[in-house]
Enzyme design. Structure first.
Site, PDB file in Angstrom:
ATOM      1  CD  GLU A 406      -6.773 -38.985  86.030  1.00  0.00           C
ATOM      2  OE1 GLU A 406      -7.091 -37.796  85.857  1.00  0.00           O
ATOM      3  OE2 GLU A 406      -6.757 -39.530  87.153  1.00  0.00           O
ATOM      4  CD  GLU A 486     -12.463 -38.896  86.468  1.00  0.00           C
ATOM      5  OE1 GLU A 486     -12.111 -37.825  87.027  1.00  0.00           O
ATOM      6  OE2 GLU A 486     -11.772 -39.926  86.506  1.00  0.00           O
TER       7      GLU A 486
END
Length: 974
Positions: A406, A486
């Site tokens: 991220e 995820e």
């Protein structure tokens, strides 16, 4: 003046080049233990005198190393999810910057050799500057990575003084915004290493495998001898050898060839695993076979020690993972302690090793100044990748390098990719956040909805924003394997739909695996005013910003107790599937390499939960990814009652991670068409024990003449039913960032504050009583019109049918076209507080919901009412049981309440109301109300994973429609 490096974007000064972590017989002195410590409020620390060997630090505190000072009584921990806890002003930090000064006096052991000396720090958060005997060695950033200094000629036999200044915030903190507690300090091991002159300082093991043959090449920075006794090998470094008939390494069979690397009088331990990782034909292959990673994301965490984990805790994690069928770990979002990877090699886990890089907080600047796109950060970012790869390159368990998490996109990722591919072409690379995926060998996303995942499996996904449809990047991405890095956010009661996701992941060859977020709840130990231990989350710390309860999102609780979510995951990803079909048991081997010879298959039959015949099954040889058919055991279903066949696949012998008999997979099949038997004996005679003025009677049942509520049946007291359409919101009911916030919708519409009106009581005949009413919230028109119809059966039991018909405006425009649906359709009763236990026939033993029920079995179960509660760190709805055929609630000196569903009811039983559950901040806030609150429901909506994921699928939500459900109530005696 002493050097201040903390705002310099450079990764470090004075350090040795990164190298492999290894175990050898060369002298090593652990410097862990009690150090002197003083915390100051600014980066100046205690001042320029810190490195002075003559400084009197006797009045300083002591602190254990490794540890985090905020968990040792100094300052406080902070938790954020995405936000930086300081202004975005790179590379600068605020003047208020807690800084810990550490000092240690140590002597060299007798006989310490006069050779090269290396001082190693395995992890310092976030910036450590180091002096030895008053001399500056340098500094380092990159909290979860080791750094070393050459201290040859700088040591004394006695009276060495090691001084370390650790800044809580540094330029490196801009690269470490990783959804975790900010925990500063020297939190991994500190060691002094003696390195022999002319010895090997670094080496690389190349151990590949193809079609039964291994290839071994060990390169080193000095000549040495490689010995693997099991293979009869003794070859010099730099010489490649071919090894026939080698046993390859995999997570299913983690075979390691133990040996040594010898040079200059030093013996280095080798643990060689032969395996080859490649991407071919759009699939991830290991040893030439496709693999499916059934994984979890793992932060390092302990409620008392933070990230300062010991080996026993690492082993506990790995054993729990293996026992719950997890075969892979993504080291979110930084490399773990090196001992963890050694254990993964030994126990068998596939590892995605992730670099210590995350810049998520730059979302609040619109990604302006994001470090991967800024040249001044190039060296720091590349340094972190180098240190990860060099340290972990020799672990066979590490099959994928992840460039970080991220952090948007930027040129630095291209340079990281180029360096890693040149240094280690044997492993593919992963990076999820750059929509071009130019630097990744995988297409990857987080938290896609199931329909999106299905299209990805078909290679028909939508083109990401910022990518031109049909462009080279678009075409290349569609040819990549997909890694779901995820999904299934395990926050609070959840996640739901694990079986649904796994079905999709196993349906398309493009998928190479998925990682649940995440392994453990990041709760920190706390104590209330009565000394009761509980677990704190970010919202319990008086600091802003904080990420609140968002750190409580694991499959195990902070004390590592498995949650219901982990049990559901174990079932969803079990490596053996069994299904009854046409009088046979179809056994499907979902392992990627192993046949089923390590498993035994046992079966038993039960009727209404009572054990009958049992035995074992002989399952023929079944290679990986194949199926066999086995005749069913000769079980005749009972004429009366539900007969269920259960088959379990268990370990045939002891494994390193579990004993023989450990259940790896199970299935159940219902035999025949029998329905569960009702309990007829022991029903209280149909005469009331008493009847007061204003009460109504129906056989032994007594009702309030005004409200129509059932007060008792014979000598059994109960108050209800009351229509219950709300539940104490689970974490997933709150959604994230305002999206999918069902709990807010319920509150806006008043679902949580229904009040009730009795509209009339009717007696159509002497054996029937009907109570009509309406339930709904103040200020609103929406609600349900209800009818509770009681009928006295011939055997003296009381049959209850509940009809609930929606009325009013459920599609309200007053709250932004809010369409509200009830999370529960149920009936609540209040029983005396003396009831203690529940026995039931249905799904159990743990809690179950419509989208999280695969781990539950049909059977007869018993438990105390207290034990039926799941102690989520943040109190919320829990303890539901779907498809309950019957239940009995009992207590000392009290008549047992028997409830038979028609055919099923959901039930929960607890000592506090849903309203009290909603109001509690921690489990110890819940107190015994003096009653037992029993819900007998038509059902609840699912639990999903919307706390960081897609909305709850429509099929798992209750609709606004008429509902009817029935049950029979009776007091029974032994």
């Amino acid at each position: 003046m002493i050097a201040d490096f903390h705002e310099d974007p450079a990764p470090g000064t004075g350090r040795r080049a990164p190298r492999a972590d290894f175990v050898s017989d060369a002298p090593r002195l652990s410097l862990n233990g009690q150090w002197r410590f003083r915390l100051s409020g600014t980066a100046a620390g205690t001042g320029p005198g810190l490195p002075d060997p003559g400084l009197d630090d006797s009045a300083w505190d002591t602190i254990r190393v490794p540890s985090h000072w905020v968990l040792e009584g100094h300052d406080k921990p902070l938790y954020t999810n995405t936000a930086y806890p300081f202004p975005i002003d790179p590379p600068y930090l605020p003047d208020d910057n807690p800084t810990g000064d550490y000092r240690l006096r140590f002597d060299l052991p007798d006989g310490w050799p006069a050779a090269r000396d290396v001082l190693r720090f395995q992890g310092v958060d976030s910036c450590g500057t180091v002096w030895l005997n008053g001399e500056l060695l340098g500094h380092s950033k990159g909290s979860r990575l080791p750094f070393e200094f050459d201290v040859t000629g700088r040591l004394r036999e006695r009276g060495n003084v090691l001084a370390v200044r650790v800044h809580r915030w540094s330029s490196g903190s801009y690269l470490e915004d990783q959804d975790m507690w900010w925990l500063p300090g020297i939190f991994r091991d500190v060691e002094l290493l003696s390195r022999p002159e002319g010895g090997i300082d670094d080496f690389t093991v190349h151990a590949s495998y193809r079609d039964g043959t291994g290839t071994l090449l060990v390169t080193a920075d000095a000549p040495g001898l490689v010995e693997l006794p099991a293979l009869g090998l003794a070859v010099p470094t730099g010489e490649q050898v071919t090894v026939p008939d080698v046993r390859p390494w995999s997570a299913e069979d983690p075979h390691l060839y133990r040996g040594t690397l010898r040079a200059a009088g030093e013996t280095i331990e080798l643990a060689v695993g032969f395996r080859t990782v490649e991407i071919a034909g759009g699939r991830l292959l290991v040893n030439g076979r496709p693999v499916l990673l059934r994984g979890v994301n793992r932060h390092e965490h302990d409620p008392d020690r933070g990230r300062a984990l010991d080996r026993a805790t690492m082993i506990r994690d790995i054993e729990l993972m293996k026992r719950h069928n997890v075969n892979a770990v993504r080291t979110s979002h930084y490399p773990p302690h090196p001992e963890f990877l050694r254990l993964c090699d030994e126990y068998g886990l596939w590892v995605v090793d992730e670099c210590d890089i995350e810049t998520h907080g730059f979302i609040y600047s619109g990604w302006e100044g994001n470090p991967p796109a800024e040249p001044m950060w190039r060296d720091a970012l590349l340094d972190r990748a180098r240190r990860m790869v060099e340290r972990d390159k020799n672990h066979p368990s590490v099959i994928i390098w992840s460039l970080g998490n991220e952090s948007g996109s930027g040129a630095a990722f291209g340079e990281i990719e180029k360096w890693i591919r040149e240094r280690d072409p044997t492993r593919p690379l992963h990076y999820e956040r750059d929509p071009s995926y130019r630097h990744s060998d995988f297409y990857s996303l987080m938290y896609p909805a199931q329909d999106v995942l299905e299209r990805i499996g078909q290679r028909k996904e939508d083109t990401p924003d910022g990518v031109e449809p049909g462009s080279p990047d678009d075409v290349r991405r569609r040819g990549l394997p997909f890694l779901l890095c995820e999904y299934a956010h395990a926050m609070g009661n959840g996640p739901g739909s694990l079986v649904d996701y796994q079905r999709i992941l196993e349906s398309y060859e493009r998928f190479c695996g998925a990682f649940v977020w995440e392994w453990i709840d990041h709760g920190l130990a706390g104590y209330d005013e009565l000394g009761r231990r509980y677990h704190r989350h970010g919202g319990d710390i008086d600091a802003r910003p904080n990420g609140g309860r968002f750190c409580i999102d694991g499959l195990v609780f902070p004390d590592r107790t498995p949650s219901p979510g982990l049990l559901e995951l174990r079932k969803a990803i079990e490596p053996v599937a069994m299904e009854v079909s046409g009088g046979e048991l179809v056994v499907t081997n979902k392992y990627d390499f192993a046949a089923l010879g390590h498993l035994a298959f046992r079966w038993f039959a039960e009727t209404d939960g009572e054990r009958g015949v049992s035995g074992t099954l002989s399952v023929p040889h079944c290679p990986a990814r194949s199926s066999v058919r086995v005749p069913l055991p000769p079980v005749e279903p009972a004429d009366e009652g539900e007969t269920w066949l259960t088959v379990e696949a268990v370990l045939a012998g002891d494994a390193r991670w579990a004993p023989a008999g450990h259940v790896v997979a199970f299935t159940q099949a219902r035999l025949g068409n029998g329905t569960h038997r009702r309990r007829a004996s022991g029903v209280t005679p149909a005469t009331p024990s008493r009847q007061a003025e204003g009460e109504l009677r129906l056989g032994a049942a007594v009702f309030d003449g005004r409200t129509g509520r059932l007060l008792r049946i014979g000598d059994l007291e109960l108050d209800g039913p009351v229509l219950d359409v709300w539940r104490a919101p689970i974490s997933n009911d709150h959604g994230i960032g305002g999206a999918n916030d069902l709990a807010a919708d319920w509150e806006a519409a008043g679902i949580d504050r229904f009040v009730h009106r009795t509209g009339g009581i009717e007696r159509p005949d002497e054996r029937t009583l009907v109570v009509r009413g309406r339930s709904g919230p103040a200020t609103r028109t929406l609600g349900f019109r209800t009818a509770y119809t009681y009928r006295l059966r011939d055997d003296g039991t009381l049959h209850l049918r509940i009809d609930a018909e929606p009325v009013g405006d459920w599609d309200d425009t007053a709250y932004g076209h809010l369409t509200v649906r009830p999370p529960r359709m149920g009936a609540r009763f209040a029983l005396p507080g003396g009831y203690t236990d529940v026995t039931w026939f249905g799904l159990g033993p743990g809690e179950s919901y419509v989208d999280s029920r695969a781990a539950a079995r049909v059977g007869r179960f018993s438990g105390s009412i207290d034990a039926l509660q799941t102690p989520y760190v943040v109190p919320q709805e829990n303890g539901n049981h779907v498809e309950t055929r019957w239940l009995e609630v009992s207590g000392p000196g009290l008549p047992t309440l028997r409830v038979d569903g028609e055919p099923y009811v959901d039930f929960t039983a607890r000592r506090w109301t849903s309203e009290a559950l909603r109001a509690a901040r921690h489990p110890h806030d819940l107190t015994d109300s003096g009653r037992v609150w029993l819900n007998l429901d038509h059902g609840q909506q699912g639990i999903g994973s919307a706390s960081c994921g897609p909305a709850l699928p429509e099929r798992h939500r209750l609709q606004v429609r008429p509902y009817t459900w029935s049950m029979t109530l009776a007091p029974v005696h032994p």
